[in-house]
Design a protein around this motif. Structure first.
Motif, PDB file in Angstrom:
ATOM      1  N   ASN A  26     -80.917 -33.662 -73.375  1.00  0.00           N
ATOM      2  CA  ASN A  26     -79.726 -33.600 -72.520  1.00  0.00           C
ATOM      3  C   ASN A  26     -79.546 -32.199 -71.950  1.00  0.00           C
ATOM      4  O   ASN A  26     -80.197 -31.252 -72.385  1.00  0.00           O
ATOM      5  N   MET A  57     -81.443 -28.628 -72.916  1.00  0.00           N
ATOM      6  CA  MET A  57     -82.516 -28.335 -71.954  1.00  0.00           C
ATOM      7  C   MET A  57     -82.311 -26.955 -71.311  1.00  0.00           C
ATOM      8  O   MET A  57     -83.289 -26.248 -71.030  1.00  0.00           O
ATOM      9  N   ARG A  83     -83.648 -36.142 -60.262  1.00  0.00           N
ATOM     10  CA  ARG A  83     -84.236 -37.025 -61.274  1.00  0.00           C
ATOM     11  C   ARG A  83     -83.858 -38.453 -60.874  1.00  0.00           C
ATOM     12  O   ARG A  83     -82.667 -38.722 -60.665  1.00  0.00           O
ATOM     13  N   VAL A 118     -82.990 -42.790 -72.275  1.00  0.00           N
ATOM     14  CA  VAL A 118     -83.019 -43.590 -71.055  1.00  0.00           C
ATOM     15  C   VAL A 118     -84.445 -43.742 -70.516  1.00  0.00           C
ATOM     16  O   VAL A 118     -84.890 -44.857 -70.209  1.00  0.00           O
TER      17      VAL A 118
HETATM   18  C1  WQD Z   1     -76.692 -34.480 -67.244  1.00  0.00           C
HETATM   19  C2  WQD Z   1     -76.886 -33.961 -65.830  1.00  0.00           C
HETATM   20  C3  WQD Z   1     -79.085 -34.325 -64.912  1.00  0.00           C
HETATM   21  C4  WQD Z   1     -81.200 -31.436 -67.493  1.00  0.00           C
HETATM   22  C5  WQD Z   1     -77.702 -39.486 -70.355  1.00  0.00           C
HETATM   23  C6  WQD Z   1     -77.655 -40.966 -70.509  1.00  0.00           C
HETATM   24  C7  WQD Z   1     -76.394 -41.367 -71.170  1.00  0.00           C
HETATM   25  C8  WQD Z   1     -76.243 -40.661 -72.472  1.00  0.00           C
HETATM   26  C9  WQD Z   1     -76.306 -39.199 -72.283  1.00  0.00           C
HETATM   27  C10 WQD Z   1     -77.223 -41.510 -74.456  1.00  0.00           C
HETATM   28  C11 WQD Z   1     -77.683 -34.908 -64.929  1.00  0.00           C
HETATM   29  C12 WQD Z   1     -78.773 -32.847 -65.048  1.00  0.00           C
HETATM   30  C13 WQD Z   1     -80.268 -32.258 -66.905  1.00  0.00           C
HETATM   31  C14 WQD Z   1     -81.717 -30.322 -66.752  1.00  0.00           C
HETATM   32  C15 WQD Z   1     -80.316 -30.950 -64.898  1.00  0.00           C
HETATM   33  N1  WQD Z   1     -77.287 -41.065 -73.330  1.00  0.00           N
HETATM   34  N2  WQD Z   1     -79.826 -32.026 -65.633  1.00  0.00           N
HETATM   35  N3  WQD Z   1     -81.236 -30.129 -65.492  1.00  0.00           N
HETATM   36  O1  WQD Z   1     -78.141 -38.343 -67.554  1.00  0.00           O
HETATM   37  O2  WQD Z   1     -75.663 -37.844 -67.597  1.00  0.00           O
HETATM   38  O3  WQD Z   1     -76.677 -39.106 -69.450  1.00  0.00           O
HETATM   39  O4  WQD Z   1     -77.498 -38.861 -71.609  1.00  0.00           O
HETATM   40  O5  WQD Z   1     -77.148 -41.751 -75.459  1.00  0.00           O
HETATM   41  O6  WQD Z   1     -76.392 -42.705 -71.344  1.00  0.00           O
HETATM   42  O7  WQD Z   1     -77.763 -41.563 -69.242  1.00  0.00           O
HETATM   43  O8  WQD Z   1     -77.169 -36.739 -69.283  1.00  0.00           O
HETATM   44  O9  WQD Z   1     -77.676 -34.541 -70.202  1.00  0.00           O
HETATM   45  O10 WQD Z   1     -79.581 -35.960 -69.299  1.00  0.00           O
HETATM   46  O11 WQD Z   1     -77.959 -34.955 -67.720  1.00  0.00           O
HETATM   47  O12 WQD Z   1     -79.935 -30.735 -63.736  1.00  0.00           O
HETATM   48  O13 WQD Z   1     -82.558 -29.540 -67.222  1.00  0.00           O
HETATM   49  O14 WQD Z   1     -77.684 -32.775 -65.922  1.00  0.00           O
HETATM   50  O15 WQD Z   1     -79.774 -34.574 -63.726  1.00  0.00           O
HETATM   51  O16 WQD Z   1     -77.124 -34.856 -63.657  1.00  0.00           O
HETATM   52  P1  WQD Z   1     -76.945 -38.033 -68.332  1.00  0.00           P
HETATM   53  P2  WQD Z   1     -78.168 -35.529 -69.213  1.00  0.00           P
END
Ligand code: WQD
Length: 326
Positions: free
Chosen positions: A186, A190, A279, A79
């Motif tokens: 993701n 992470m 974020r 993204v």
């Molecule tokens: C999940 C939640 C973060 C890391 C994205 C794309 C989606 C798909 C999957 C594609 C969020 C929070 C994360 C951290 C945190 N992509 N977070 N601490 O954003 O729901 O989806 O990935 O192929 O299209 O939009 O997934 O895993 O990045 O985050 O608090 O260290 O975890 O803010 O709320 P997301 P994500």
């Protein structure tokens, strides 16, 4: 039938290849290996190295292998990168799909399964997201997935191609350690990365309008997701002229804080998270209604969040032998 799996050397694609071959389907992988790994392609499954932007190579693969169905996963999927390089994402994800569909319709392929994303919904203001929830993507990545769905449906209608757009929610886990996601983009990887560095996992904002203030998502095990592709492939084969759009999720929300607690517990850590600023662009809650998948595909997720964490951790420790020392 013989299925061409584009992106079949990727994390999700390799699981789709595995599920399709275990279900008795013949598969051929088409992948440019930009992020995919040739090692993930099982013995006995042909690998054609190429980009979907290369229409001639696609056409030769379709004819040469007698392809009757395509599962299209090859795409860029970060993204943040899509915000910085939107034209690159439109070229790879939309133009790459247009070129592929041109070759697919010319070759008389009958079925097409498209890897879409919950990112098409953007910031849905509903408890459970149904396929009728309006699409309002928040990033160029999400836009390319929505435009991709339009291309797939339009080309399908015009060419008598049966199509399924599968909107994946948050994919995690692995069938085997060597098939695990190698990226750290993701939440679950992470968290693993921070624990391995002996640092606290991060919560990106805890002032969201959710029960514990942290974002809620619908996590789906990649093995279940792969089985949804088998179900979609079968649904298309048995009903020509179909045009399916289906959410692939568990229909259950898990908050960031709950996920960090479970990862700590299952990996033998006891590391409280730190809260950092939100974020930009993160929706508070994105949870699927899984009803249509149950009725149209007779598919339902079987694996739990604990299964996702445990299997992902096995993959992580394989790549990071130092993990688990803290
Ligand atoms: C999940 C939640 C973060 C890391 C994205 C794309 C989606 C798909 C999957 C594609 C969020 C929070 C994360 C951290 C945190 N992509 N977070 N601490 O954003 O729901 O989806 O990935 O192929 O299209 O939009 O997934 O895993 O990045 O985050 O608090 O260290 O975890 O803010 O709320 P997301 P994500």
């Amino acid at each position: 039938m013989t299925w061409l799996i584009t992106g079949g050397a990727g994390y999700i694609g390799a699981h789709v290849v595995r599920a399709m071959t275990e279900a008795g389907e013949r598969t051929v992988v088409y992948d440019d290996l930009s992020t995919g790994l040739a090692d993930r392609v099982p013995d006995g499954v042909p690998l054609v190295v190429g980009s979907t932007l290369d229409g001639e190579r696609v056409a030769r693969a379709l004819v040469g292998h007698g392809i009757t169905g395509v599962v299209h996963l090859a795409a860029k999927k970060q993204v943040g990168e899509s915000v910085e390089r939107p034209l690159h994402y439109y070229r790879e994800n939309v133009e790459g799909l247009r070129v592929l569909l041109d070759a697919v319709t010319a070759a008389g392929v009958r079925s097409f399964v498209f890897s879409s994303s919950a990112a098409v919904y953007g910031m849905p203001d509903v408890d459970l997201v149904t396929e009728e929830t309006p699409c309002a993507p928040m990033s160029p990545y999400g836009e390319t997935k929505l435009a991709g769905e339009w291309l797939v449906r339009a080309a399908g209608r015009a060419a008598g191609l049966s199509t399924a757009c599968l909107r994946y929610f948050n994919v995690a886990g692995a069938a085997r350690p060597d098939l695990a996601d190698t990226g750290v983009f993701n939440l679950i990887p992470m968290i693993f990365e921070k624990l391995t560095e002996d640092a606290p996992p991060r919560v990106f904002g805890d002032d969201y309008p959710t029960p514990d203030g942290t974002c809620v998502r619908d996590y789906i095990h990649v093995v279940d997701l792969a089985e949804a592709h088998v179900a979609a492939a079968r649904a298309l084969r048995s009903a020509p002229g179909r045009d399916l759009t289906v959410n692939i999720g568990r229909g259950e929300g898990v908050s960031v804080r709950e996920m960090i607690d479970r990862v700590n517990a299952l990996t033998g850590h006891d590391r409280p998270p730190v809260v950092t600023p939100r974020r930009p662009g993160d929706p508070a809650r994105v949870v699927a209604s899984a009803d249509r998948a149950a009725t149209e595909l007779a598919w339902k997720a079987r694996h739990t969040v604990d299964d996702m964490i445990t299997s992902a951790w096995q993959g992580w420790t394989r790549l990071h032998p130092e993990a688990g020392r803290h």
